[in-house]
Scaffold this active site. Structure first.
Site, mmCIF file in Angstrom:
data_model
loop_
_atom_site.group_PDB
_atom_site.id
_atom_site.type_symbol
_atom_site.label_atom_id
_atom_site.label_comp_id
_atom_site.label_asym_id
_atom_site.label_seq_id
_atom_site.Cartn_x
_atom_site.Cartn_y
_atom_site.Cartn_z
ATOM 1 N N LYS A 91 66.978 32.034 -8.480
ATOM 2 C CA LYS A 91 65.974 31.248 -7.740
ATOM 3 C C LYS A 91 65.172 32.135 -6.790
ATOM 4 O O LYS A 91 63.963 31.977 -6.653
ATOM 5 C CB LYS A 91 66.672 30.137 -6.932
ATOM 6 C CG LYS A 91 67.436 29.155 -7.809
ATOM 7 C CD LYS A 91 68.242 28.172 -6.980
ATOM 8 C CE LYS A 91 69.409 28.795 -6.240
ATOM 9 N NZ LYS A 91 70.512 29.276 -7.093
ATOM 10 N N ASP A 128 73.083 30.915 -8.551
ATOM 11 C CA ASP A 128 72.795 32.301 -8.921
ATOM 12 C C ASP A 128 71.964 32.434 -10.197
ATOM 13 O O ASP A 128 72.090 33.408 -10.938
ATOM 14 C CB ASP A 128 74.103 33.104 -9.055
ATOM 15 C CG ASP A 128 74.940 33.007 -7.807
ATOM 16 O OD1 ASP A 128 74.363 32.968 -6.720
ATOM 17 O OD2 ASP A 128 76.186 32.945 -7.928
ATOM 18 N N GLN A 154 71.971 26.895 -3.993
ATOM 19 C CA GLN A 154 73.023 26.305 -4.830
ATOM 20 C C GLN A 154 72.372 25.721 -6.105
ATOM 21 O O GLN A 154 71.338 26.219 -6.516
ATOM 22 C CB GLN A 154 73.827 25.234 -4.076
ATOM 23 C CG GLN A 154 74.724 25.771 -2.978
ATOM 24 C CD GLN A 154 74.002 26.247 -1.746
ATOM 25 O OE1 GLN A 154 73.231 25.535 -1.133
ATOM 26 N NE2 GLN A 154 74.228 27.480 -1.345
ATOM 27 N N GLY A 192 72.943 33.208 -1.696
ATOM 28 C CA GLY A 192 72.590 34.626 -1.726
ATOM 29 C C GLY A 192 71.486 34.790 -2.742
ATOM 30 O O GLY A 192 71.716 34.628 -3.934
ATOM 31 N N HIS A 193 70.268 35.037 -2.270
ATOM 32 C CA HIS A 193 69.110 35.099 -3.157
ATOM 33 C C HIS A 193 68.600 36.539 -3.213
ATOM 34 O O HIS A 193 68.110 37.066 -2.213
ATOM 35 C CB HIS A 193 68.013 34.156 -2.659
ATOM 36 C CG HIS A 193 68.402 32.711 -2.727
ATOM 37 N ND1 HIS A 193 67.595 31.691 -2.315
ATOM 38 C CD2 HIS A 193 69.528 32.114 -3.194
ATOM 39 C CE1 HIS A 193 68.202 30.534 -2.512
ATOM 40 N NE2 HIS A 193 69.390 30.765 -3.033
HETATM 41 P P1 GDP Z 1 69.926 33.047 -6.842
HETATM 42 O O1 GDP Z 1 71.047 32.764 -5.925
HETATM 43 O O2 GDP Z 1 69.636 31.905 -7.765
HETATM 44 O O3 GDP Z 1 68.675 33.522 -6.143
HETATM 45 O O4 GDP Z 1 70.404 34.254 -7.776
HETATM 46 P P2 GDP Z 1 71.205 35.588 -7.295
HETATM 47 O O5 GDP Z 1 70.259 36.494 -6.619
HETATM 48 O O6 GDP Z 1 72.458 35.235 -6.602
HETATM 49 O O7 GDP Z 1 71.654 36.150 -8.711
HETATM 50 C C1 GDP Z 1 70.737 36.506 -9.676
HETATM 51 C C2 GDP Z 1 70.955 37.985 -10.028
HETATM 52 O O8 GDP Z 1 70.296 38.281 -11.246
HETATM 53 C C3 GDP Z 1 70.338 38.932 -9.007
HETATM 54 O O9 GDP Z 1 71.129 40.095 -8.950
HETATM 55 C C4 GDP Z 1 68.968 39.240 -9.596
HETATM 56 O O10 GDP Z 1 68.458 40.502 -9.190
HETATM 57 C C5 GDP Z 1 69.283 39.259 -11.062
HETATM 58 N N1 GDP Z 1 68.188 38.834 -11.940
HETATM 59 C C6 GDP Z 1 67.337 37.782 -11.784
HETATM 60 N N2 GDP Z 1 66.560 37.649 -12.883
HETATM 61 C C7 GDP Z 1 66.931 38.610 -13.740
HETATM 62 C C8 GDP Z 1 66.530 38.963 -15.061
HETATM 63 O O11 GDP Z 1 65.684 38.335 -15.692
HETATM 64 N N3 GDP Z 1 67.183 40.005 -15.643
HETATM 65 C C9 GDP Z 1 68.154 40.724 -15.004
HETATM 66 N N4 GDP Z 1 68.721 41.727 -15.651
HETATM 67 N N5 GDP Z 1 68.555 40.414 -13.757
HETATM 68 C C10 GDP Z 1 67.961 39.378 -13.142
HETATM 69 P P1 IMO Z 2 72.955 30.387 -4.511
HETATM 70 O O1 IMO Z 2 71.878 29.720 -3.664
HETATM 71 C C1 IMO Z 2 76.844 30.160 -6.415
HETATM 72 C C2 IMO Z 2 79.855 27.603 -4.530
HETATM 73 C C3 IMO Z 2 81.057 28.334 -3.979
HETATM 74 C C4 IMO Z 2 82.123 27.277 -4.178
HETATM 75 C C5 IMO Z 2 81.381 25.983 -3.873
HETATM 76 C C6 IMO Z 2 81.594 25.471 -2.461
HETATM 77 O O2 IMO Z 2 73.076 31.843 -4.299
HETATM 78 O O3 IMO Z 2 72.815 29.977 -5.926
HETATM 79 P P2 IMO Z 2 80.616 26.268 -0.126
HETATM 80 O O4 IMO Z 2 80.743 27.567 0.599
HETATM 81 O O5 IMO Z 2 79.202 25.874 -0.439
HETATM 82 O O6 IMO Z 2 81.362 25.147 0.522
HETATM 83 O O7 IMO Z 2 81.382 26.506 -1.524
HETATM 84 O O8 IMO Z 2 80.002 26.264 -4.074
HETATM 85 N N1 IMO Z 2 78.547 28.087 -4.047
HETATM 86 C C7 IMO Z 2 77.727 28.869 -4.763
HETATM 87 N N2 IMO Z 2 77.882 29.432 -5.974
HETATM 88 N N3 IMO Z 2 75.691 30.325 -5.746
HETATM 89 C C8 IMO Z 2 75.504 29.746 -4.556
HETATM 90 O O9 IMO Z 2 74.308 29.767 -3.908
HETATM 91 C C9 IMO Z 2 76.566 29.008 -3.977
HETATM 92 N N4 IMO Z 2 76.736 28.342 -2.822
HETATM 93 C C10 IMO Z 2 77.946 27.770 -2.885
HETATM 94 O O10 IMO Z 2 81.326 29.503 -4.703
HETATM 95 O O11 IMO Z 2 82.496 27.237 -5.529
HETATM 96 MG MG MG Z 3 72.891 33.527 -5.402
#
Ligand code: GDP
Ligand code: IMO
Ligand code: MG
Length: 430
Positions: A16, A13, A222, A40-41
């Site tokens: 990416k 998270d 991840q 979840g991106h």
């Molecule tokens: P990912 O899994 O690595 O793609 O990241 P996620 O989407 O799960 O989580 C990142 C969260 O941070 C999302 O809600 C984005 O919209 C938010 N986000 C990303 N970059 C920034 C930033 O620079 N500032 C703020 N405030 N939010 C951001």
């Molecule tokens: P993104 O791509 C954050 C974590 C789960 C758990 C562990 C194992 O959005 O960064 P799994 O379902 O993969 O067997 O769970 O890995 N996990 C993540 N945490 N972001 C993710 O993906 C994750 N994908 C798996 O919360 O701790």
């Molecule tokens: Mg994510």
């Protein structure tokens, strides 16, 4: 060579999705190389706000080829649902391909994930419950079913014949159930038909793109601290989310990769179980969670929040040969009067500057912190490094120094525009 790998530097998270969405505007190909719909991106762009789980974040550019790579595990129902959601925003899929070698998540994998988590009791891993771990286990066990198998009724029957005896006896012993074979077979043949035009051998596509010198992005899911080999085992996912996994999952040799970008939040979060030395369970942690909207994109769970851990981050940069860092969510720190960076750990009276391999040890370490003054000014509108308040620059420069890796990009908001290019994006592909 113009292949750029975008990998998660912490526990997921990091942002990416938003980074790939930004870079993909200049790429001819984006390959999601590992993980499944546990990812979840979040992408926020001129088309809207999207939570992508399987579809690569380059899908918004009709000219960019998007590949769900061989290293991914695909839940066809989840993928079709995601495509329907995207189609509502007029996203088209003529440019989406799924590797016929990618493995399929079956309903019995989700059931197994759920039951095994329940059996772990207090030792549960906090998986996302999407069946990802069991699907990868079956792949290694050689009873997996691949996306290409969904296109051939007879082959699929043979695959089920190989898998189902084992899965039946396992799930029965847990008190779980599996759908009857005819229904399962029919359901997955249907999925195969719905996805048919997207499924193909992706190796030729990727090799042609390499030969043309196309700009190729490898989209990580991840993150390295969740790596099955190098992460906080057993509190990890079941794939190799780093740069080595990118090559493996995309089918690209390591010498083709021009740059590895490690994406790091300016602080740290973790969702699910496992050690987290810099976790904050106080009001600063709450502030980070609320300001940063730190709730899981896939499961909605509150994310655990803490200070930046430079020990863990340096380890990740080393593991992945990171050429550059992308810092995200700097704006979330805007209100804090003081910031802390973990520069070492204390354990049993001794100071260490590396991450212990055992979670028992890592759970016991006390972080050693360095304090820096905050900036208490909004960074939302910064578009160049010099627009940032002096203390924000100082904070990032100190982090660069601790990691020994320069900065490529900084983000100060979730939308595409809220980005600062320290290195021009075109240069990252060079
Ligand atoms: P990912 O899994 O690595 O793609 O990241 P996620 O989407 O799960 O989580 C990142 C969260 O941070 C999302 O809600 C984005 O919209 C938010 N986000 C990303 N970059 C920034 C930033 O620079 N500032 C703020 N405030 N939010 C951001
Ligand atoms: P993104 O791509 C954050 C974590 C789960 C758990 C562990 C194992 O959005 O960064 P799994 O379902 O993969 O067997 O769970 O890995 N996990 C993540 N945490 N972001 C993710 O993906 C994750 N994908 C798996 O919360 O701790
Ligand atoms: Mg994510």
């Amino acid at each position: 060579m113009s292949v750029v790998a975008v990998i998660g530097g912490q526990w997921g998270d990091e942002g990416k999705g938003r980074v790939v969405d930004l870079l993909a505007q200049q790429a001819q190909m984006v390959i999601r190389y590992s993980g499944g719909n546990n990812a979840g991106h979040t992408v926020i762009n001129d088309r809207g706000t999207f939570k992508l789980h399987l579809v690569p974040a380059g899908i918004f550019n009709p000219e960019t080829i998007n590949i769900i790579g061989t290293g991914v595990v695909v839940d066809p129902a989840a993928l079709l649902e995601e495509m329907t959601m995207l189609a509502e925003a007029d996203v088209t899929f003529d440019n989406l391909y799924i590797s016929d070698r990618a493995h399929v998540i079956m309903p019995y994998h989700r059931e197994q994930d759920r039951i095994q988590e329940a059996l772990r009791g207090d030792g549960r891993l906090g998986t996302t419950g999407r069946g990802v771990g069991p699907a990868y286990s079956d792949k290694m066990e050689r009873i997996g079913i691949r996306v290409g198998d969904l296109l051939h009724s007879e082959t699929l029957l043979q695959c089920f014949a190989r898998a189902l005896d084992v899965k039946h006896s396992l799930l029965q012993s847990y008190g779980g159930t599996i759908e009857p074979l005819p229904a399962l077979h029919q359901q997955f043949i249907d999925y195969g038909q719905q996805l048919r035009s997207h499924i193909r051998p992706t190796h030729p596509l990727v090799q042609q793109a390499l030969r043309r010198g196309d700009r190729i992005l490898l989209e990580g899911a991840q993150a390295s601290l969740l790596d099955v080999d190098w992460g906080t085992y057993p509190y990890v996912t079941s794939s190799a989310p780093g740069a080595a996994g990118a090559c493996q999952g995309a089918g690209i040799g390591p010498r083709e990769v021009s740059h590895v970008l490690g994406v790091f939040k300016a602080y740290t979060t973790r969702v699910g179980g496992g050690p987290f030395p810099t976790e904050l369970t106080d009001e600063t942690g709450d502030l980070l969670r609320e300001r940063g909207h730190e709730y899981g994109t896939t499961t909605g769970r509150p994310r655990r929040c803490g200070w930046f851990d430079a020990v863990a981050a340096r380890y990740v940069c080393e593991l992945n040969s990171c050429d550059y860092i992308v810092w995200t969510k700097l704006d979330i720190l805007d209100e804090l009067p003081t910031l802390r960076i973990c520069t070492g750990y204390q354990i049993n009276g001794a100071k260490i500057d590396y991450m212990p391999s055992s979670v028992a040890e890592l759970s016991q370490v006390q972080p050693i912190y360095e304090e820096l003054p905050g900036w208490q000014t909004s960074t939302d509108n910064a578009r160049t490094f010099d627009d940032l308040p002096p203390n924000a620059k100082r904070y990032l420069e100190r982090l660069e120094e601790l990691l020994g890796v320069p900065t490529a990009l900084i983000s100060v908001g979730p939308s595409r525009e809220a980005s600062i290019e320290r290195v021009p994006i075109a240069a990252l592909f060079a």
